[in-house]
Motif scaffolding. Structure first.
Motif, PDB file in Angstrom:
ATOM      1  N   VAL A 247     -62.429  -6.867  63.021  1.00 12.37           N
ATOM      2  CA  VAL A 247     -61.921  -5.530  63.309  1.00 12.37           C
ATOM      3  C   VAL A 247     -61.622  -4.840  61.982  1.00 12.37           C
ATOM      4  O   VAL A 247     -60.866  -5.361  61.160  1.00 12.37           O
ATOM      5  N   THR A 248     -62.246  -3.695  61.779  1.00  7.76           N
ATOM      6  CA  THR A 248     -61.994  -2.899  60.577  1.00  7.76           C
ATOM      7  C   THR A 248     -61.334  -1.597  60.992  1.00  7.76           C
ATOM      8  O   THR A 248     -61.847  -0.888  61.857  1.00  7.76           O
ATOM      9  N   SER A 249     -60.189  -1.295  60.386  1.00  4.65           N
ATOM     10  CA  SER A 249     -59.433  -0.122  60.793  1.00  4.65           C
ATOM     11  C   SER A 249     -58.761   0.533  59.589  1.00  4.65           C
ATOM     12  O   SER A 249     -58.642  -0.069  58.521  1.00  4.65           O
ATOM     13  N   LYS A 250     -58.334   1.753  59.793  1.00  5.88           N
ATOM     14  CA  LYS A 250     -57.562   2.458  58.775  1.00  5.88           C
ATOM     15  C   LYS A 250     -56.113   2.001  58.851  1.00  5.88           C
ATOM     16  O   LYS A 250     -55.577   1.757  59.923  1.00  5.88           O
ATOM     17  N   VAL A 251     -55.474   1.901  57.689  1.00  7.90           N
ATOM     18  CA  VAL A 251     -54.090   1.446  57.637  1.00  7.90           C
ATOM     19  C   VAL A 251     -53.241   2.510  56.963  1.00  7.90           C
ATOM     20  O   VAL A 251     -53.580   2.988  55.872  1.00  7.90           O
ATOM     21  N   GLY A 252     -52.151   2.871  57.595  1.00  8.35           N
ATOM     22  CA  GLY A 252     -51.250   3.842  56.993  1.00  8.35           C
ATOM     23  C   GLY A 252     -51.811   5.248  57.020  1.00  8.35           C
ATOM     24  O   GLY A 252     -52.749   5.570  57.742  1.00  8.35           O
ATOM     25  N   SER A 253     -51.269   6.103  56.191  1.00  2.56           N
ATOM     26  CA  SER A 253     -51.657   7.516  56.158  1.00  2.56           C
ATOM     27  C   SER A 253     -52.861   7.790  55.255  1.00  2.56           C
ATOM     28  O   SER A 253     -53.436   8.866  55.291  1.00  2.56           O
ATOM     29  N   ASN A 254     -53.248   6.801  54.432  1.00  5.02           N
ATOM     30  CA  ASN A 254     -54.374   6.967  53.516  1.00  5.02           C
ATOM     31  C   ASN A 254     -55.687   6.818  54.283  1.00  5.02           C
ATOM     32  O   ASN A 254     -56.014   5.742  54.789  1.00  5.02           O
TER      33      ASN A 254
END
Length: 382
Positions: A247-254
């Motif tokens: 699973v590849t996802s965005k982390v945080g607000s960046n």
């Protein structure tokens, strides 16, 4: 005493005579795979025969002799096409090592796949463990592809799919047995892996390999449609058979900060809920995953939330892609059939329960997070 010896000799001679009609292995041809297309009202059959003199080895010797040859014939029925294929074969053919079949999109339409399956499983030498694939590329090119580093063709991704499925459980392999069960039970639809040609390079040449391209949905009478790989990710989170996935996802607000985790255990529970004249499904997914990369100022809790959000998105994307093609992609109708047959009889139409975007209530939960080490920090402290 002489009579006893004479009788013994006669008995042994009789037993030996029973083996005289046995065919020597080197005098036979062995079918390993079949490719099936349909053009101009005829079945187009491609047969892959292989040389078994070196298939016991993982690596093939350096030689100019090809591992496999592909023959072609056509006919108004599948059996006529196969018998026409025999016209160009030098020896009798053994089907006992038949490993997989690749259908073109045309061969899957209008119930033609059923005729092919029926013809193969009724033959005494074939088995129910034959793997099934679809393709939009020429089936001949699929059969002519060779495994990485010239390994034995019997160990290819198509002939031995469970090997690679252990490392990446993207689309589950399907054999004749699973296919028949799926078509005979609600929702009378089943997905089969689709493959395409992928190019790999050596220092001398470009080689054709095979990769998964998505999943095609088959019903007893038609080919329902194709879901490409980028829209099929949700399938791996809706089965307990998944061995390993990412699973590849965005982390945080960046927006540029992405994070990948490796999932190594999936537990799915689907509970049908009947409310007046509607059926909904509570879907509860539990995951275990490993963290193998770390980013500055990213907490474990942020990773947990990001993974849950991405898995939910992938499950919903695949589900909605199925709805657009009127496909019960997760076989939710079967869950109702198994757990509440009375309700299934009330709500089903041709085996399927009517579904919409609100038919599933999804909950994703992280059961365990592992890092493969004691520390949940970056290895190199900058």
């Amino acid at each position: 005493m002489n009579k006893r010896i004479l009788i013994l000799v006669m008995v042994l001679t009789t037993l030996l005579a029973g083996c005289w009609d046995v065919k020597a292995p080197e005098r036979m041809l062995y079918i390993h795979a079949m490719g099936l297309d349909y053009k101009d009202g005829k079945y187009e059959v491609y047969a892959q025969i292989i040389d078994f003199t070196t298939t016991a080895k993982n690596e093939q010797p350096v030689t100019d002799v090809p591992q496999a040859e592909v023959g072609h014939a056509s006919g108004k029925t599948i059996n006529e096409a196969v018998f026409n294929l025999y016209h160009s074969m030098d020896s009798s053919v053994l089907w006992g090592f038949f490993s997989y079949v690749v259908f073109s999109e045309e061969a899957l339409k209008n119930g033609r796949a059923n005729q092919v399956i029926d013809a193969f499983i009724r033959y005494r030498e074939t088995r129910y463990q034959i793997w099934v694939y679809g393709t939009m590329d020429p089936v001949k090119d699929i059969l002519l592809s060779t495994p990485n580093l010239n390994r034995s063709i019997s160990l290819s991704k198509l002939g031995n799919p469970e090997n690679s499925y252990e490392q990446e459980s993207f689309i589950k392999p399907i054999n004749f047995r699973t296919l028949i069960i799926g078509l005979n039970e609600p929702s009378y639809e089943i997905g089969i892996p689709f493959v395409r040609i992928s190019e790999w390079k050596t220092e001398k040449e470009t080689k054709n390999e095979v990769e998964l391209s998505g999943v095609g949905i088959l019903s007893p009478k038609s080919f329902k449609g194709f879901i490409p790989a980028e829209k099929a990710n949700g399938l791996q989170w809706m089965t307990n058979d998944t061995k390993r996935g990412e699973v590849t996802s965005k982390v945080g607000s960046n927006e540029e900060l992405h994070f990948t985790v490796v999932v190594d255990k999936v537990k799915v529970k689907v509970k049908p809920i009947v409310i007046k004249n509607k059926v909904k499904f509570d879907v509860h997914i539990k995951l275990d995953f490993n963290i193998s990369e770390f980013k500055d100022k990213v907490s474990i809790e942020e990773i947990r939330k990001a993974v849950i959000k991405e898995v939910e998105k992938e499950v919903k994307d695949t589900y909605e892609e199925g709805l657009e093609n009127e496909i019960d992609i997760y076989r939710l109708s079967e869950y109702l059939y198994r757990k509440n047959i009375k309700a299934w009889k009330k709500f089903q139409n041709n085996g399927k329960v009517e579904l919409n975007e609100d038919s599933i209530k999804l909950k994703v939960e992280i059961n365990k997070i592992k890092s493969q080490r004691k520390s949940f920090k970056e290895t190199v402290d900058k």
